[in-house]
Design an enzyme around this catalytic site. Sequence first.
Site, PDB file in Angstrom:
ATOM      1  N   SER A 150       0.830  -1.201   0.000  1.00 32.66           N
ATOM      2  CA  SER A 150       0.000   0.000   0.000  1.00 32.66           C
ATOM      3  C   SER A 150       0.868   1.257   0.000  1.00 32.66           C
ATOM      4  O   SER A 150       1.658   1.461  -0.907  1.00 32.66           O
ATOM      5  CB  SER A 150      -0.964  -0.035   1.192  1.00 32.66           C
ATOM      6  OG  SER A 150      -1.916   0.985   1.100  1.00 32.66           O
TER       7      SER A 150
ATOM      8  N   ASP B 291      -1.165   1.411  -4.633  1.00 34.00           N
ATOM      9  CA  ASP B 291      -1.963   0.285  -5.118  1.00 34.00           C
ATOM     10  C   ASP B 291      -3.409   0.674  -5.390  1.00 34.00           C
ATOM     11  O   ASP B 291      -4.246  -0.174  -5.671  1.00 34.00           O
ATOM     12  CB  ASP B 291      -1.892  -0.896  -4.152  1.00 34.00           C
ATOM     13  CG  ASP B 291      -2.603  -0.637  -2.836  1.00 34.00           C
ATOM     14  OD1 ASP B 291      -2.517   0.500  -2.332  1.00 34.00           O
ATOM     15  OD2 ASP B 291      -3.235  -1.568  -2.298  1.00 34.00           O
TER      16      ASP B 291
ATOM     17  N   ASP C 265      -3.147   6.307  -3.853  1.00 32.67           N
ATOM     18  CA  ASP C 265      -1.929   5.722  -3.297  1.00 32.67           C
ATOM     19  C   ASP C 265      -1.392   4.662  -4.267  1.00 32.67           C
ATOM     20  O   ASP C 265      -2.038   4.358  -5.275  1.00 32.67           O
ATOM     21  CB  ASP C 265      -2.188   5.170  -1.893  1.00 32.67           C
ATOM     22  CG  ASP C 265      -3.040   3.913  -1.872  1.00 32.67           C
ATOM     23  OD1 ASP C 265      -3.745   3.644  -2.863  1.00 32.67           O
ATOM     24  OD2 ASP C 265      -3.014   3.198  -0.857  1.00 32.67           O
TER      25      ASP C 265
ATOM     26  N   ASP D 170      -6.009   1.792  -3.742  1.00 35.19           N
ATOM     27  CA  ASP D 170      -7.208   1.493  -2.963  1.00 35.19           C
ATOM     28  C   ASP D 170      -7.597   2.665  -2.059  1.00 35.19           C
ATOM     29  O   ASP D 170      -8.627   2.610  -1.389  1.00 35.19           O
ATOM     30  CB  ASP D 170      -7.059   0.197  -2.161  1.00 35.19           C
ATOM     31  CG  ASP D 170      -5.956   0.247  -1.114  1.00 35.19           C
ATOM     32  OD1 ASP D 170      -5.192   1.233  -1.080  1.00 35.19           O
ATOM     33  OD2 ASP D 170      -5.847  -0.724  -0.326  1.00 35.19           O
TER      34      ASP D 170
END
Length: 573
Positions: free
Chosen positions: A147, A308, A306, A310
Amino acid sequence: MRHWETTYEKWRTYKNLNPDLKRELQLMHDDKTMLEDAFYTELTFGTGGLRGVLGPGTNRMNIYTVRKAVNGLANYIKAHIINVNERGVAVAYDSRYMSREFALETAKVLGAHSIKAYVFDELHPTPLLSFAVRHLGAAAGVMITASHNPPEYNGFKVYNEDGGQITPDEASNIISYIQKTEDELTVPYLESEALESQGFLTWIGEEVDQAYMKELQGISMLSTQELSKDKDLEIVFTPLHGTAHQLVLLGLKQLGFNHVNVVEEQAVADPDFSTVESPNPEEHQAFSMAIALGEQTDADILIGTDPDADRLGVAAKQPDGGYAVLTGNQLGALMLDYILSHSNSAALKNGRMLKTIVTSELGRKVAQHYGVPTIDTLTGFKYIGEKIRQFDETDETFIFGYEESYGYLISDFARDKDAVQAAVLASEMAYYWKRNGKTLFDALHLLFERHGYFQEDMLSLTFKGKEGSEKIASIMENIRKEPLTEIGGLQVHYVEDYLVSERKAITSGQTGRIELPQENVVKFVLENDSWVCLRPSGTEPKIKCYFGVCEESEDAGHERLNDLKAHMENVIT
């Protein structure tokens, strides 16, 4: 010889050790502190999977810790999920160091179990992995990501057959299978050539993307006539060196948002995240380049995802022409209000809004205004995904779900927070308010005037290494032994201990049961609709303290938050 030294010697003398890891071990040879931290324990498989610093050792992310995790996952799904070999496992990865390599290692170990892997042919956002599991009918999913953690981290995140993050019960079962793998260095796997030649690896991409984009268009609240029109909205977008670049642009374009300026320096998939201190849209510094571009282009809205994809951050134009980065709580309340105000009563009849216990109460007020009940979950989007799964078996309808840490889900074709969905809806919402002569900043203040000036904050303290873990455990133990009765000048009315599922009134001593899964969280419900919640992070060496207040003005809210934060910082440190 101490336990960690025995494990270190096993790695050091293993003749087939990966050459890169072997070199790193040689460089660490004289640093006993570093070696102990790398080998004193195994990297914890938490409620979502693995996350840790890259490097050699059982307490690090590397091909061997990944193989061990995959081996446990494979044995778990073979024992608990039907038709695993035919259905396979979907695998995606982000822009971090070793992400593609770990994705292939996942496929190699699955192949040794005769389980097919569907691996994206290039980096993709986490919500696309969630969608792919459902779209392909896969038995499970794996996302290689850390993340918004620093560049030295990577992770291994597991999804169930519903496309949601694994639940605590599922995680416990997977952990039991992982622990049966005694030696991480000798986990069986297929070489890449055999993997493909035997049909255990399928590369995926465009077809899944197209199916996702079709679903994405369906979240729009615009009329059919408006959909294809060019929208008079200036947008600045930054993917913060991550995975969202192409899909967000495609999602905006298919709704007629053609005036998008991308922060080109941050459109590069850079594992060092070289233009930011942290690739986290929760951190306002991550928006500095987007703000500069917004000022040049007179943008109406700035959006940032961000790595990734999500989580989504948004900055709104202020009356003075500058930009204010909205909090996750504020953006969530705005999107919820936009969705509910554009939905007919029939669609809301059995509707439910989902939020976590540390998310603002403003969302509950907004939902109540439209007659929609709110359901609270524990912190973490996995619990929101689990609740949506339960709705599949009831007459309840998912309307919207969000958490304070910039995670939102508009439509449940994905079962995890989805910054691509959120980026598109936030832009549409800004367009709606612009047509009505207002900015998102104006719209937020309309909510405050209607429901009260809700404000929230969070204190996050990092305690690294073995000593840090012990410190965090000690803090939680002490807070339970001697519960606070006053925080920042406000009396505590209730103490909610989610580890024992108990809510206790301070004055009367009466107790009640909390109908949520057990978790290491303590929440203090204070007077004046204020609250404080303390919880260790499940993915980082941090302890987090959340605060919520509702006052008659913004200034009064800021003052109250500062009092609460100062008190709790003194308690924790």
